[in-house]
Write a protein that holds these residues in place. Structure first.
Motif, PDB file in Angstrom:
ATOM      1  N   ASP A 310       0.819  -1.218   0.000  1.00 47.59           N
ATOM      2  CA  ASP A 310       0.000   0.000   0.000  1.00 47.59           C
ATOM      3  C   ASP A 310       0.848   1.262   0.000  1.00 47.59           C
ATOM      4  N   ALA A 311       2.115   1.144   0.409  1.00 50.17           N
ATOM      5  CA  ALA A 311       3.000   2.310   0.440  1.00 50.17           C
ATOM      6  C   ALA A 311       4.437   1.840   0.300  1.00 50.17           C
ATOM      7  N   PHE A 312       5.259   2.692  -0.287  1.00 46.77           N
ATOM      8  CA  PHE A 312       6.674   2.403  -0.502  1.00 46.77           C
ATOM      9  C   PHE A 312       7.506   3.550   0.069  1.00 46.77           C
ATOM     10  N   VAL A 313       8.693   3.199   0.538  1.00 48.35           N
ATOM     11  CA  VAL A 313       9.698   4.206   0.890  1.00 48.35           C
ATOM     12  C   VAL A 313      10.926   3.898   0.062  1.00 48.35           C
ATOM     13  N   LEU A 314      11.363   4.875  -0.731  1.00 45.31           N
ATOM     14  CA  LEU A 314      12.536   4.693  -1.579  1.00 45.31           C
ATOM     15  C   LEU A 314      13.465   5.883  -1.412  1.00 45.31           C
ATOM     16  N   GLY A 315      14.703   5.607  -1.079  1.00 52.56           N
ATOM     17  CA  GLY A 315      15.705   6.669  -0.989  1.00 52.56           C
ATOM     18  C   GLY A 315      16.601   6.610   0.223  1.00 52.56           C
ATOM     19  N   LEU A 332       6.485   3.413  -9.814  1.00 54.83           N
ATOM     20  CA  LEU A 332       5.383   4.276 -10.246  1.00 54.83           C
ATOM     21  C   LEU A 332       4.580   3.649 -11.378  1.00 54.83           C
ATOM     22  N   LYS A 333       5.259   2.883 -12.232  1.00 58.23           N
ATOM     23  CA  LYS A 333       4.570   2.292 -13.380  1.00 58.23           C
ATOM     24  C   LYS A 333       3.934   0.942 -13.063  1.00 58.23           C
ATOM     25  N   ALA A 334       4.546   0.165 -12.146  1.00 63.74           N
ATOM     26  CA  ALA A 334       4.096  -1.211 -11.931  1.00 63.74           C
ATOM     27  C   ALA A 334       3.074  -1.357 -10.821  1.00 63.74           C
ATOM     28  N   SER A 335       3.042  -0.427  -9.888  1.00 69.88           N
ATOM     29  CA  SER A 335       2.144  -0.592  -8.748  1.00 69.88           C
ATOM     30  C   SER A 335       0.703  -0.310  -9.143  1.00 69.88           C
ATOM     31  N   ALA A 336      -0.204  -1.021  -8.469  1.00 68.56           N
ATOM     32  CA  ALA A 336      -1.634  -0.855  -8.757  1.00 68.56           C
ATOM     33  C   ALA A 336      -2.236   0.333  -8.026  1.00 68.56           C
ATOM     34  N   GLY A 337      -1.503   0.921  -7.116  1.00 64.12           N
ATOM     35  CA  GLY A 337      -2.013   2.067  -6.367  1.00 64.12           C
ATOM     36  C   GLY A 337      -1.341   2.171  -5.022  1.00 64.12           C
ATOM     37  N   GLY A 338      -1.697   3.208  -4.285  1.00 62.09           N
ATOM     38  CA  GLY A 338      -1.094   3.446  -2.987  1.00 62.09           C
ATOM     39  C   GLY A 338      -0.279   4.723  -3.000  1.00 62.09           C
ATOM     40  N   VAL A 339       0.806   4.717  -2.248  1.00 59.08           N
ATOM     41  CA  VAL A 339       1.630   5.915  -2.065  1.00 59.08           C
ATOM     42  C   VAL A 339       3.092   5.518  -2.138  1.00 59.08           C
ATOM     43  N   VAL A 340       3.900   6.356  -2.776  1.00 60.95           N
ATOM     44  CA  VAL A 340       5.350   6.190  -2.715  1.00 60.95           C
ATOM     45  C   VAL A 340       5.939   7.440  -2.060  1.00 60.95           C
ATOM     46  N   SER A 363       0.963  10.362 -14.129  1.00 60.29           N
ATOM     47  CA  SER A 363       0.281   9.308 -14.884  1.00 60.29           C
ATOM     48  C   SER A 363       0.199   7.992 -14.108  1.00 60.29           C
ATOM     49  N   SER A 364       0.696   7.986 -12.884  1.00 60.85           N
ATOM     50  CA  SER A 364       0.727   6.755 -12.080  1.00 60.85           C
ATOM     51  C   SER A 364      -0.499   6.659 -11.187  1.00 60.85           C
ATOM     52  N   PRO A 365      -0.959   5.442 -10.898  1.00 65.43           N
ATOM     53  CA  PRO A 365      -2.040   5.283  -9.913  1.00 65.43           C
ATOM     54  C   PRO A 365      -1.563   5.548  -8.487  1.00 65.43           C
ATOM     55  N   LEU A 366      -0.240   5.625  -8.292  1.00 65.04           N
ATOM     56  CA  LEU A 366       0.317   5.934  -6.977  1.00 65.04           C
ATOM     57  C   LEU A 366       0.283   7.432  -6.710  1.00 65.04           C
ATOM     58  N   ASP A 367       0.080   7.800  -5.459  1.00 65.89           N
ATOM     59  CA  ASP A 367       0.296   9.180  -5.023  1.00 65.89           C
ATOM     60  C   ASP A 367       1.749   9.330  -4.601  1.00 65.89           C
ATOM     61  N   LEU A 368       2.341  10.462  -4.951  1.00 63.03           N
ATOM     62  CA  LEU A 368       3.744  10.722  -4.656  1.00 63.03           C
ATOM     63  C   LEU A 368       3.858  11.703  -3.498  1.00 63.03           C
ATOM     64  N   ILE A 369       4.706  11.360  -2.523  1.00 59.42           N
ATOM     65  CA  ILE A 369       5.033  12.271  -1.424  1.00 59.42           C
ATOM     66  C   ILE A 369       6.541  12.469  -1.436  1.00 59.42           C
ATOM     67  N   LEU A 370       6.957  13.723  -1.530  1.00 62.01           N
ATOM     68  CA  LEU A 370       8.371  14.087  -1.529  1.00 62.01           C
ATOM     69  C   LEU A 370       8.737  14.679  -0.180  1.00 62.01           C
ATOM     70  N   GLY A 448       3.748   4.651   6.782  1.00 59.05           N
ATOM     71  CA  GLY A 448       2.911   3.830   7.652  1.00 59.05           C
ATOM     72  C   GLY A 448       1.490   4.357   7.751  1.00 59.05           C
ATOM     73  N   LEU A 449       1.344   5.672   7.837  1.00 55.26           N
ATOM     74  CA  LEU A 449       0.008   6.267   7.912  1.00 55.26           C
ATOM     75  C   LEU A 449      -0.701   6.197   6.562  1.00 55.26           C
ATOM     76  N   ALA A 450       0.033   6.483   5.481  1.00 57.54           N
ATOM     77  CA  ALA A 450      -0.578   6.437   4.152  1.00 57.54           C
ATOM     78  C   ALA A 450      -1.012   5.017   3.794  1.00 57.54           C
ATOM     79  N   ALA A 451      -0.246   4.005   4.238  1.00 53.54           N
ATOM     80  CA  ALA A 451      -0.616   2.617   3.959  1.00 53.54           C
ATOM     81  C   ALA A 451      -1.931   2.247   4.614  1.00 53.54           C
TER      82      ALA A 451
END
Length: 501
Positions: A310-315, A332-340, A363-370, A448-451
């Motif tokens: 449901d959520a990813f952390v990358l970096g 961003l391209k492969a996930s079905a949704g959620g948050v990165v 264009s991704s089904p994921l929401d992006l948080i920077l 954790g909260l976004a998931a």
């Protein structure tokens, strides 16, 4: 504390609407404001022998004349010092007329060591540097260690940006009215305000309906309604699954900090995606957190085909020796949704092609948080970072609009901005967070909260507040490893805020 923030222009509009509807006219509101300041002064400095009230020529000075009159009526020894008379026919002129004290010139004022000074020169409305004499007095007050009480905002500090253009007063107490302004929370304005009191002077809450403010104070009241609460029917994956990408064998700690923070913030399942050469290192330190080998972007796609988190952390700790950009784009391209949540090296990897990230995110089904700090923000948004005409609030808003992401612009005055124009300035920042790894923990809390299906902007705001609150409670000696273990107490009190629980 109210959560709406009003710019100086919006505050002027609030005054106008309130006056047009009554029952208070402009002078009545000025008397109410002066009474609020006088009450705070008497509460704290009732035994003060000499009080200096500095009055400017506008409405802020009018408040000062009211303060001086009320303090004199309360038996205080008061001296009024003015930078020019108010314009005839104004509310400030009425206040000066009703004040029985003769004003001396600002040019002759020299503060005594440790003296009490009421700064009612300009407040939040000033958009230019202080005049020469006002600037001299601001510096003299600082050099004399004068105890300054600011009316509305320390003179010389911008109500919009919190910046000081030249000299500015430094207050131990600031009394403002109805709502805070961005300049009260953005640095260096926050540090210049000292303690802040928001006084009720009779403006009705209904004025906010016409103004519809889009800038907010990051307090639990902002996001509590969407805060995730577990139910009896849930199982671990329904409480949210977070995947955290690990760096190589020499830099695995950051990912584990993020993973533990995600778990401590309520996610039911957390998996560390680890390169093969770091599996043993990660396995030696992980117990309740799961581990999966992921060596390249193709392995990311394979993992997502089995179970999409449901959520990813990358970096965090990922390193720039691997093609981080390809990993981020694969998610961003492969996930079905959620948050990165893209942090640290994940942000830096797009420094020469930020538009590739923004296009993929939109264009991704994921929401992006920077989650950039100042240096990372400049790598991704160099033109915004270099524009000294923009406040931190405006920069964060511009970055969110451009990227389509929720942007957490970190710092002592963290700003959280959404692409829809909403923005929040954090209120409980603490210097104890200036320690290595604390940003990794924040990224994990956000995920954790976004998931748990908390809306991205709300999750970002809640995570920033909780992160700071945990650090504030621990205090001196805090290191990043302490933060996840502090989360249960913070969570318990957040959930208890809701009277339905």
């Amino acid at each position: 504390m109210p959560i709406e923030l009003l710019s100086p222009a919006e505050m002027g509009e609030a005054d106008r609407i309130a006056i047009s509807h009554g029952p208070f006219d402009g002078y009545a509101l000025m008397r109410n404001a002066g009474a609020a300041v006088a009450a705070e002064v008497l509460r704290r400095f009732s035994g003060e022998k000499h009080i200096n009230v500095l009055c400017g020529p506008g409405n802020n000075g009018g408040d000062g004349y009211v303060v001086a009159r009320l303090l004199r009526e309360a038996g205080c020894a008061v001296r009024v010092i003015a930078e020019g008379p108010p314009r005839e026919g104004t509310d400030a002129a009425l206040a000066a007329r009703d004040c029985p004290l003769e004003a001396g010139p600002l040019s002759a004022f020299e503060p005594d060591a440790g003296s009490l000074v009421i700064d009612a020169l300009y407040g939040a409305g000033l958009t230019r540097p202080l005049d020469r004499e006002a600037a001299r007095v601001a510096a003299a007050c600082r050099n004399a260690c004068a105890r300054v009480v600011a009316v509305d905002l320390p003179s010389g500090i911008s109500g919009d940006s919190g910046r000081a253009v030249g000299e500015a007063f430094e207050a131990m107490l600031t009394v403002t009215f109805f709502r805070l302004k961005p300049g009260h929370l953005l640095e260096p304005g926050r540090a210049s305000c000292g303690e802040i009191v928001v006084a009720d002077i009779g403006l009705p809450e209904t004025v906010l309906e016409q103004i519809a403010p889009r800038t907010l104070v990051n307090l639990p009241a902002l996001w509590l309604a969407t805060y995730p609460r577990p139910t009896r029917q849930q199982y671990k994956y329904s409480r949210g699954h977070v995947a955290v990408f690990s760096g190589g064998p020499g830099s695995t700690g950051a990912a584990r900090l993020s993973a533990l923070a995600a778990a401590r913030s309520g996610a039911g399942a957390v998996t560390v995606y680890s390169p093969g050469n770091a599996l043993a290192v990660n396995a030696a330190h992980l117990t309740s957190i799961m581990l999966r080998r992921v060596d390249d972007p193709d392995a990311v796609r394979d993992a997502l085909a089995v179970r999409s988190p449901d959520a990813f952390v990358l970096g965090p700790g990922f390193g720039l020796d691997r093609p981080v950009r390809e990993w981020a784009l694969a998610v961003l391209k492969a996930s079905a949704g959620g948050v990165v949540v893209l942090d640290a090296d994940g942000i830096t990897s797009f420094r020469d092609r930020p538009e590739a990230l923004f296009e993929a995110a939109k264009s991704s089904p994921l929401d992006l948080i920077l989650t950039p700090h100042e240096g990372e923000f400049a790598r991704l948004f160099p033109d915004l970072a270099a524009d000294d005409g923009l406040s931190k609030l405006e920069k964060a808003r511009g970055a969110a609009a451009r990227s389509g992401a929720v942007v957490i612009f970190k710092g002592p005055d963290t700003v959280i901005a959404s692409a829809d124009g909403r923005a929040a300035i954090n209120f409980n920042g603490t210097p104890w967070l200036a320690t290595a790894g604390s940003g990794d923990v924040l990224a994990g809390i956000v995920a954790g909260l976004a998931a748990q299906k908390m809306p991205p902007f709300d999750a970002a705001c809640a995570a920033v507040w909780m992160h700071a609150e945990a650090a504030r409670r621990f205090g001196p000696g805090l290191i990043a490893e302490d933060l996840p273990g502090l989360m249960p107490q913070v969570l318990r009190e957040i959930l208890a805020i809701d009277p339905a629980l």
